[in-house]
Structures are given as structure tokens and as C-alpha cells.
Enzyme design. Sequence first.
Site, PDB file in Angstrom:
ATOM      1  N   GLU A  22       3.398  -0.185   3.951  1.00 35.53           N
ATOM      2  CA  GLU A  22       2.997   1.171   3.553  1.00 35.53           C
ATOM      3  C   GLU A  22       4.206   1.972   3.099  1.00 35.53           C
ATOM      4  OE1 GLU A  22      -0.103   2.324   3.542  1.00 35.53           O
ATOM      5  OE2 GLU A  22      -1.220   0.980   4.879  1.00 35.53           O
ATOM      6  N   HIS A  69       0.822  -1.224   0.000  1.00 32.27           N
ATOM      7  CA  HIS A  69       0.000   0.000   0.000  1.00 32.27           C
ATOM      8  C   HIS A  69       0.849   1.264   0.000  1.00 32.27           C
ATOM      9  CE1 HIS A  69      -4.073  -1.654   1.052  1.00 32.27           C
ATOM     10  NE2 HIS A  69      -3.313  -2.720   1.267  1.00 32.27           N
TER      11      HIS A  69
HETATM   12 ZN    ZN Z   1      -3.995   1.383   0.975  1.00 33.68          ZN
END
Ligand code: ZN
Length: 373
Positions: free
Chosen positions: A333, A258
Site C-alpha cells: 500500500e 495498491h
Molecule cells: Zn486497493
Amino acid sequence: MRITSNFDSGNIEVLSINDGDIKLNIPKDTNSDFFQWFHFRLTGAMNKDCRISIVNAGESSYPDGWENYQCRASYDRKEWFTVPTTFENGQLIMECNPAYNSMYFAYFAPFSYEQHMDMVNEAQQSAYCKLEVIGQTVEGKDIDMLVIGDPDEEKKKIWVIARQHPGEAMAEWFVQGFLGRMIDDTDPVARRILEDSVVYVIPNMNIDGSIAGNLRANAAGMNLNREWAESSEDKSPEVFYALKKMDEVGVDLALDIHGDEAIPYNFVTTPEGIPSFDEYRKNMQDLFKNHWMEISPDFQDKHNYGVGTAPANLGIGSKQIAERYKCVAFTIEMPFKDNDDLPDPMYAWSDNRAVRFGESVLNPILHVLKHLR
Ligand code: ZN
């Protein structure tokens, strides 16, 4: 002077253009209230001072994402550099003076559907890799999965999925780096990983949303990373088919890739709040994170969402996977801003850096592999 966005992942609404004073809005995702991703082309402004304001930026899904954020721009759609950007009174303002007639602007370096198709079709030609279509998206596009290594009951099953949130284009750049190393016969880490495991990769979980220029939703307006507890074949087929495949082959280690709008660092989130969380998961997570920090200065474990508390939201991919398969699972992330530990004023966190970061994750995977139960 003209602004257009009717191309792959294009997304903007023109309010007004007065000489160099350009006012824009970011439209909402398909069938959804999310909005943050933008991508557009400016023409007819060569050698003119321009002030581009995104008027509704302050009402977007993650307004914190605009503080200290620098917009990306490109002339050739290959090199994406930062343009001076400020966030004032709820508006995102970019100042520029285009050196050429055509200049592109985007929230982050886009990774197009064409690039996706080139990447998976090229990968299938590797001796190590096979392409499998696991199902179709809401709009009927193929959901591609790459299987690297020879499937074998005895081997560990490693999963890498990316871009559930289509606007997080860095996730597919990460996969490009990961995949490049995994199918490289001269890479000793990749070769060793494949001795003991099979790697399943879904490079783009949300093809429809990516093409539409969405931040988070698929074509049915669903946030796929909240659909893992109750996915449906018509509203969230992307998750439905991924889970079906995971149920079929199993999961020992999963990475869900992500981008984060607000935090200017690379980090992971772990499923502490799930019912079955145990010492084993804790130890594996620490082993993985510590090794990644040793080999890549772009990874850190200080700035993150904090340790999750029970009850975890099992609609989130990595939490559902960790609970369902009693395995090790991370959400990875990357920033839309920059990695403040190693800032780059010219490019900020970029496509190329996401590729390098994806390459680096092979090392912690190999490091934990022999300890996976
Ligand atoms: Zn995401």
C-alpha cells in the site's frame, strides 16, 4: 469558465459554476456505489481566484481519506503538484488561481491507458521480456502480462500485479519503476534475480475501470480484490484469467500493488489469518520487510492495518494466493496523502516517488529469493 472530464480516467459532475465559485460532485464507479476518484480539467479561469468545492466528498467511500489530503493539479499533465486543499463540513475545497488557461485536477497523478500501452509494448522489446495477453476485460480489452526471464520449471516464480483498484494509479507508477530496473541490462540486482527466477507482471488488472475513472470497480461493478475466492469469466474476468495463469505456472512470491486513502505511509499487509499460515511465511515476511526498510526510507512497518486475524477473507488477492500456492504474498500500500516520515509539501506522495519505490523493491526480492522454498 468550464469544467470537463470526457477523457481517459476523467470523472466529475458539475453542479454549478458562478464566477470562481465552482461546485462539483464525484460520480459513482461504473455499476457500483464506490466513489472517490476524480479527474477534471478547468479552462477559462486564468489569473482568477477559484474556490472549487467537491460537495459530496464526505459521503465518498473513504471520507478519512480527505483529512490532511492535498489535491494534485497539473498544467502539462506531466508535473502534478499539490494545491491548497481543506476538508470542511463534508466538502473538499481547493483554492487556486490558474497560471494558464487549462489546469487539470486529480485525486492522484493519473497513469493513462496510452501510458500503459507504451510501457508494455516498449518492455516486450527487451531481450529479457515477453508480452502475453492472458484474456480480455469485461469490455473486451486485452489483459497484458509481461514475462521477464526464461521460463524454467526449476526457477522460482515471482508475481507482481497492480491496479486491481483502478483509482490507485500509484500502483502502475510503481510497476513502471519495477519494470524499468528489471529489463535494464546494467542492473546487477535484476540480473541476479533472473538467474534464479521468472517474473510475471500484470501492470494493470483493471483497464476498464482505469479508463472509466473508477476508484475500485471494474466495468461490471465488481471490486476485483474481493473476487479471488470465486472469480467469474463474465463478471471478473481480470481475476479469473490471472488465477488461471498462476495455476498454470505456480507462485513462490507475489506482490499485489495498491494505494491507501487514509494512512499517510507506505506499508504492507500479510496473510496471517489464512488456514495454512506458518513459520516459513512469517520468517520470509520479516526478512523481506526488514531488508526493504534498510534500503528504502520510504518503507516502514509501524503504521499499517495491524496483523490480520483468522478467518482471512480469501476473496482478497494476496490472501487467496498465499493460501492457494502456500507461498509468500504481500499487499503493498502507498499513500494518496504523503509519506509522513519524509513529507514533501510541493508534491506529497507522487508519481515519481512511486516509481522510485517500485525500483527499490528489487532489493528485498533478491534478499529473500535464496530462502524461498
Ligand atoms: Zn486497493
